[in-house]
Design an enzyme around this catalytic site. Structure first.
Site, short mmCIF file in Angstrom:
data_model
loop_
_atom_site.label_atom_id
_atom_site.label_comp_id
_atom_site.label_asym_id
_atom_site.label_seq_id
_atom_site.Cartn_x
_atom_site.Cartn_y
_atom_site.Cartn_z
N HIS A 262 9.06 -1.91 16.23
CA HIS A 262 10.21 -1.03 16.43
C HIS A 262 9.93 0.37 15.90
CE1 HIS A 262 10.70 -3.03 12.53
NE2 HIS A 262 11.31 -1.92 12.12
N HIS B 231 6.08 0.21 14.30
CA HIS B 231 5.59 -0.73 13.28
C HIS B 231 6.30 -2.07 13.39
CE1 HIS B 231 9.24 0.91 11.54
NE2 HIS B 231 9.30 -0.15 10.75
FE LIG Z 1 11.14 -1.13 10.15
#
Ligand SMILES: [Fe+2]
Length: 303
Positions: free
Chosen positions: A249, A94
């Site tokens: 990440h 995300h």
């Molecule tokens: Fe995050």
């Protein structure tokens, strides 16, 4: 001592040493950090051991801090998000808070309690992912828009404690947010194009759910290709800064019931603009009905 900048991976990420991110950080050194952030997208700093007030003071140098839209900030802080693995594990790809239009431009995370093994975080370069697309796929991506929401499809991670996880989820989704973003945004500082996707995406506008899934997968795989990522082995006292406009990440969930606590601040972002000049658009709550919660919100509503 001059700041040392050492790339950690080929396409994203650099470790910086010879600098402390406390109140003695000079303006020149801060400028070096800002420039490095735009170039490398993620910066890693060992042995910082900042407390909450130092963390916030450092964050404020990048802009206005914004608290999470729904999850309350840590005690005695205005904008620190306390992330305890007992309650939540960000173990899917995300970009932070893309369910709001002006999602944060920068996130700053510090390692407070780190498991003896595992719990690494991996970042991906969403600008390189776009740059490496063949031209026909760039043209396709440029034309697409996607709806992001905080009510997203998720699986309760293993190893979270059920009550804490349930409480966190309820708080996280207390108010429904939806925003339509272009799939490709133009970075306001570098001019680079980057892909906006990640686990808050609900669907691509104007196509069937079947086609939407296929399109999301097509571009998602380009973002998360291992050649396009950097992986960080945390130590307590680390600080990691990322450009949330050009990265995704994931926190790897491989440490069982070991404790893992990190604390995060986020810096107010601008509203993304697509290649065609169209801006992202908040769908829920509507700008008219939304109750301003932060100074940054009020500024955006007034703008
Ligand atoms: Fe995050």
């Amino acid at each position: 001592m001059a700041i040392q900048i050492n790339p950690v991976a080929g396409k994203i990420g650099a470790a910086l040493s010879g600098v402390k991110l406390d109140e003695n950080l000079s303006d020149d050194d801060f400028k070096t950090i800002q420039q490095a952030l735009l170039k490398f997208k993620v910066l890693f700093f060992r042995d910082q051991h900042l407390d909450d007030s130092q963390h916030e003071a450092f964050s404020r140098r990048f802009g206005d801090q914004v608290p999470h839209p729904t999850v309350r900030s840590a005690e005695k802080s205005t904008a620190i998000l306390h992330l305890d693995a007992k309650e939540t594990r960000a173990n899917s790809w995300h970009t932070d808070v893309t369910f709001v239009a002006n999602y944060p431009k920068i996130s700053i995370l510090r390692g407070v309690v780190i498991p003896p093994y595992g719990g690494d975080t991996v970042w991906a370069n969403t600008a390189a992912a776009y740059a490496d697309l063949p031209t026909p796929l760039k043209v396709l991506a440029d034309s697409l828009r996607a709806v992001h929401s905080n009510i997203y499809d998720y699986a309760v991670p293993r190893d979270t404690q059920e009550d804490g996880a349930k409480r966190y989820r309820t708080e996280f989704a207390a108010e429904v947010y939806e925003t339509e973003h272009p799939l490709v945004r133009v970075h306001p500082e570098t001019g680079e194009r980057s892909l906006i996707l990640g686990h808050f995406v609900k669907h691509i506008q104007g196509v069937s759910s079947h086609d939407s899934k296929q399109l999301v997968r097509l571009f998602h795989e380009r973002i998360t290709h291992l050649d396009n990522t950097v992986r960080w082995r945390w130590q307590e006292g680390d600080v990691v800064i990322w450009d949330n406009r050009a990265t995704q990440h994931i926190a790897i969930n491989d440490y069982g019931n070991a404790q893992r606590i990190v604390r995060r601040t986020t810096i107010d972002g601008d509203i993304p603009v697509g290649v065609d000049g169209r801006f992202s658009q908040a769908l829920k709550p509507t700008p008219e009905t939304r109750s301003p919660k932060t100074e940054a919100d009020k500024k955006h509503l007034a703008a």
